[in-house]
Design a protein around this motif. Structure first.
Motif, PDB file in Angstrom:
ATOM      1  N   THR A 133      44.967  39.743  56.465  1.00  0.00           N
ATOM      2  CA  THR A 133      45.163  39.621  55.016  1.00  0.00           C
ATOM      3  C   THR A 133      46.059  38.420  54.737  1.00  0.00           C
ATOM      4  O   THR A 133      47.056  38.214  55.422  1.00  0.00           O
ATOM      5  CB  THR A 133      45.831  40.889  54.449  1.00  0.00           C
ATOM      6  OG1 THR A 133      44.915  41.978  54.532  1.00  0.00           O
ATOM      7  CG2 THR A 133      46.231  40.703  52.995  1.00  0.00           C
ATOM      8  N   ASP A 134      45.710  37.620  53.731  1.00  0.00           N
ATOM      9  CA  ASP A 134      46.561  36.504  53.351  1.00  0.00           C
ATOM     10  C   ASP A 134      47.602  36.991  52.355  1.00  0.00           C
ATOM     11  O   ASP A 134      47.296  37.250  51.184  1.00  0.00           O
ATOM     12  CB  ASP A 134      45.737  35.371  52.731  1.00  0.00           C
ATOM     13  CG  ASP A 134      46.560  34.102  52.589  1.00  0.00           C
ATOM     14  OD1 ASP A 134      47.426  34.069  51.695  1.00  0.00           O
ATOM     15  OD2 ASP A 134      46.376  33.174  53.389  1.00  0.00           O
ATOM     16  N   PHE A 137      48.162  34.721  49.080  1.00  0.00           N
ATOM     17  CA  PHE A 137      47.074  34.836  48.114  1.00  0.00           C
ATOM     18  C   PHE A 137      47.112  36.197  47.416  1.00  0.00           C
ATOM     19  O   PHE A 137      47.015  36.296  46.188  1.00  0.00           O
ATOM     20  CB  PHE A 137      45.725  34.676  48.816  1.00  0.00           C
ATOM     21  CG  PHE A 137      45.059  33.358  48.542  1.00  0.00           C
ATOM     22  CD1 PHE A 137      44.904  32.908  47.243  1.00  0.00           C
ATOM     23  CD2 PHE A 137      44.572  32.576  49.571  1.00  0.00           C
ATOM     24  CE1 PHE A 137      44.282  31.694  46.977  1.00  0.00           C
ATOM     25  CE2 PHE A 137      43.950  31.370  49.321  1.00  0.00           C
ATOM     26  CZ  PHE A 137      43.794  30.921  48.022  1.00  0.00           C
ATOM     27  N   ILE A 345      41.434  39.522  50.780  1.00  0.00           N
ATOM     28  CA  ILE A 345      41.560  38.070  50.650  1.00  0.00           C
ATOM     29  C   ILE A 345      42.098  37.530  51.973  1.00  0.00           C
ATOM     30  O   ILE A 345      43.244  37.758  52.339  1.00  0.00           O
ATOM     31  CB  ILE A 345      42.513  37.686  49.496  1.00  0.00           C
ATOM     32  CG1 ILE A 345      41.973  38.202  48.163  1.00  0.00           C
ATOM     33  CG2 ILE A 345      42.698  36.177  49.444  1.00  0.00           C
ATOM     34  CD1 ILE A 345      42.892  37.944  46.986  1.00  0.00           C
ATOM     35  N   GLY A 346      41.258  36.855  52.690  1.00  0.00           N
ATOM     36  CA  GLY A 346      41.674  36.300  53.980  1.00  0.00           C
ATOM     37  C   GLY A 346      41.655  34.787  53.896  1.00  0.00           C
ATOM     38  O   GLY A 346      40.636  34.186  53.573  1.00  0.00           O
ATOM     39  N   PHE A 347      42.767  34.157  54.171  1.00  0.00           N
ATOM     40  CA  PHE A 347      42.774  32.692  54.108  1.00  0.00           C
ATOM     41  C   PHE A 347      43.561  32.126  55.283  1.00  0.00           C
ATOM     42  O   PHE A 347      42.981  31.818  56.314  1.00  0.00           O
ATOM     43  CB  PHE A 347      43.336  32.214  52.769  1.00  0.00           C
ATOM     44  CG  PHE A 347      43.081  30.762  52.504  1.00  0.00           C
ATOM     45  CD1 PHE A 347      41.839  30.333  52.078  1.00  0.00           C
ATOM     46  CD2 PHE A 347      44.077  29.820  52.696  1.00  0.00           C
ATOM     47  CE1 PHE A 347      41.582  28.985  51.847  1.00  0.00           C
ATOM     48  CE2 PHE A 347      43.838  28.473  52.465  1.00  0.00           C
ATOM     49  CZ  PHE A 347      42.593  28.058  52.040  1.00  0.00           C
ATOM     50  N   SER A 350      43.219  34.085  58.676  1.00  0.00           N
ATOM     51  CA  SER A 350      41.797  34.153  59.030  1.00  0.00           C
ATOM     52  C   SER A 350      41.272  32.782  59.431  1.00  0.00           C
ATOM     53  O   SER A 350      40.542  32.652  60.429  1.00  0.00           O
ATOM     54  CB  SER A 350      40.984  34.700  57.852  1.00  0.00           C
ATOM     55  OG  SER A 350      41.285  36.053  57.613  1.00  0.00           O
ATOM     56  N   ILE A 371      34.893  33.113  54.706  1.00  0.00           N
ATOM     57  CA  ILE A 371      36.240  33.435  54.227  1.00  0.00           C
ATOM     58  C   ILE A 371      36.387  33.099  52.742  1.00  0.00           C
ATOM     59  O   ILE A 371      36.897  33.898  51.955  1.00  0.00           O
ATOM     60  CB  ILE A 371      37.301  32.679  55.051  1.00  0.00           C
ATOM     61  CG1 ILE A 371      37.318  33.190  56.499  1.00  0.00           C
ATOM     62  CG2 ILE A 371      38.685  32.824  54.424  1.00  0.00           C
ATOM     63  CD1 ILE A 371      38.175  32.354  57.434  1.00  0.00           C
ATOM     64  N   ASP A 374      34.194  35.432  50.504  1.00  0.00           N
ATOM     65  CA  ASP A 374      34.815  36.757  50.380  1.00  0.00           C
ATOM     66  C   ASP A 374      36.073  36.715  49.518  1.00  0.00           C
ATOM     67  O   ASP A 374      36.282  37.583  48.678  1.00  0.00           O
ATOM     68  CB  ASP A 374      35.185  37.304  51.748  1.00  0.00           C
ATOM     69  CG  ASP A 374      36.341  38.288  51.653  1.00  0.00           C
ATOM     70  OD1 ASP A 374      36.103  39.427  51.236  1.00  0.00           O
ATOM     71  OD2 ASP A 374      37.482  37.875  51.933  1.00  0.00           O
ATOM     72  N   SER A 375      36.925  35.711  49.752  1.00  0.00           N
ATOM     73  CA  SER A 375      38.210  35.667  49.064  1.00  0.00           C
ATOM     74  C   SER A 375      38.036  35.593  47.552  1.00  0.00           C
ATOM     75  O   SER A 375      38.791  36.220  46.797  1.00  0.00           O
ATOM     76  CB  SER A 375      39.038  34.478  49.570  1.00  0.00           C
ATOM     77  OG  SER A 375      39.358  34.645  50.945  1.00  0.00           O
ATOM     78  N   GLY A 379      39.156  38.726  45.340  1.00  0.00           N
ATOM     79  CA  GLY A 379      40.143  38.468  44.299  1.00  0.00           C
ATOM     80  C   GLY A 379      39.661  38.901  42.923  1.00  0.00           C
ATOM     81  O   GLY A 379      40.421  39.495  42.143  1.00  0.00           O
TER      82      GLY A 379
END
Length: 399
Positions: A133-134, A137, A345-347, A350, A371, A374-375, A379
């Protein structure tokens, strides 16, 4: 109030952390968009060329990903240590809900990814990409709702993400380590031993730790273990003064608090955005709709979006049903669902794991597309849930 009293006033480290991460998350959103625009503009050739220009022994991108990000991992390590020993995760009763949710939020995304890529052994190397998980973000998005979202839910999300980062660090150390150089590894162990001795001797000035930390980075880099993990190792040796009853100590009281406070803004507002700009840029030239339906892209996107939702929300529901934990104070199930989406939210982490998992630039681009796709969706869905299920709260309710 006198200036002395003001300086001695206890600071809220957690509030400071949340504020900086939220601000950093908003900056990161802007930078990610700029990176994508640049990678698909007339400046694209210069953008990609600059990343591969060598400065000394490493390219610019490697300096960013291996050296600059070691400072990010140093801050992650400091946050983990403080929260585990003297913060929101200092007791098992506080750890159980975010800890179990983080575990479920890592397991199910990996399972989703493996399901989509079960017939491609080479793609399976990226199983850990959707597990992270970011935090910047996610907190950046949830901060946009202000007092409409209870503070307890923001703390839950921050605690979950911190434990998630710990899991990511362990995964990188165990599964993404290249061939080992035993001599360099032995040297790193000796340096780490000296750092521990400094800690035991209660050395409170920071410069000896930072000097040896730089040496540790060089040795870890040479050993084959990913160099950024040197930041975590260093963090665990920085002394922390425990303050029972007032865990949010003044920054002058503890070397760990002092260093963490010094790093928060540079990491959130400079280092992570630089990493994001250098790594989020993906060119869509020649990209067809088929790319979005490829197993690797779908595995990353579905793992982050649905895996996080099932893992986080499902684990919380199970613990509450069994009477082992309660929902965060004043939070509803709808808000918890929105938070679970935001966990998807993966940034930063990831992207980082994706770069470690695959060397092929084409495959890396597919990972980035998964990524980013999906993010955006996570979001939006998380924001819709929080918007629908949240109502403005009065200050009197303790928000």
């Amino acid at each position: 109030m006198s200036s002395t009293a003001s300086k001695g006033r206890i600071q809220s480290t957690l509030r400071h952390f949340l504020d900086n991460e939220a601000s950093g998350g908003i900056v990161l959103m802007i930078v990610a968009v700029l990176a994508i625009i640049t990678a698909n503009s007339p400046l694209a050739e210069d953008y990609f060329h600059a990343l591969h220009v060598y400065i000394g022994p490493l390219s610019l991108q490697h300096w960013i990903n291996d050296a600059l990000m070691a400072v990010f991992f140093l801050l992650v390590g400091l946050e983990i240590k403080r929260e585990m020993l003297d913060g929101q995760l200092s007791s098992w009763s506080r750890r159980i809900l975010p800890g179990a949710a983080a575990a479920g939020g890592m397991l199910f995304p990996a399972l989703f990814y493996v399901f989509f890529n079960r017939d491609d052994p080479s793609a399976l190397r990226g199983w850990a990409i959707p597990t992270a998980t970011d935090i910047a973000f996610a907190l950046g998005v949830i901060s946009l709702f202000g007092s409409r979202v209870p503070a307890s839910l923001k703390i839950f999300l921050a605690a979950l993400a911190i434990i998630d980062d710990l899991g990511a660090v362990i995964v990188i150390a165990l599964f993404y380590t290249e061939d080992l150089n035993l001599m360099a590894l032995a040297g790193a162990a000796i340096v780490l031993g000296n750092l521990i001795i400094f800690n035991r001797m209660k050395v409170k000035v920071l410069w000896p730790y930072l000097v040896l930390g730089a040496v540790l980075w060089v040795l870890v880099f040479a050993s084959g273990v990913h160099a950024t993990l040197a930041g975590v190792m260093l963090a665990l040796t920085i002394p922390l003064k425990l303050t029972p009853g007032a865990p949010e100590a003044t920054h002058a009281e503890s070397p760990l608090h002092k260093l963490e406070h010094s790093l928060h803004k540079p990491v959130a507002l400079i280092i992570v955005p630089i990493f994001g700009f250098a790594n989020a840029g993906v060119s869509f030239a020649g990209v067809t709709a088929d790319v979005f339906a490829e197993p690797l892209t779908m595995g990353v996107a579905a793992g982050l979006l649905f895996g996080k939702l099932v893992g986080v929300l499902g684990t919380v529901a199970l613990l509450v049903k069994l009477g082992l934990a309660d929902l965060p104070a004043r939070a509803s199930w709808g808000q918890m669902m929105g938070t679970a989406f935001l966990c998807g939210i993966g940034f930063t982490m990831s992207l980082f794991i994706g770069l470690l998992a695959f060397n092929d630039p084409v495959v890396q681009d597919h990972v980035k597309i998964g990524i980013l796709m999906d993010s955006v969706v996570a979001g939006i869905l998380g924001s819709i849930c929080l918007m629908v299920f949240s109502r403005p709260r009065r200050i009197a309710e303790g928000q």
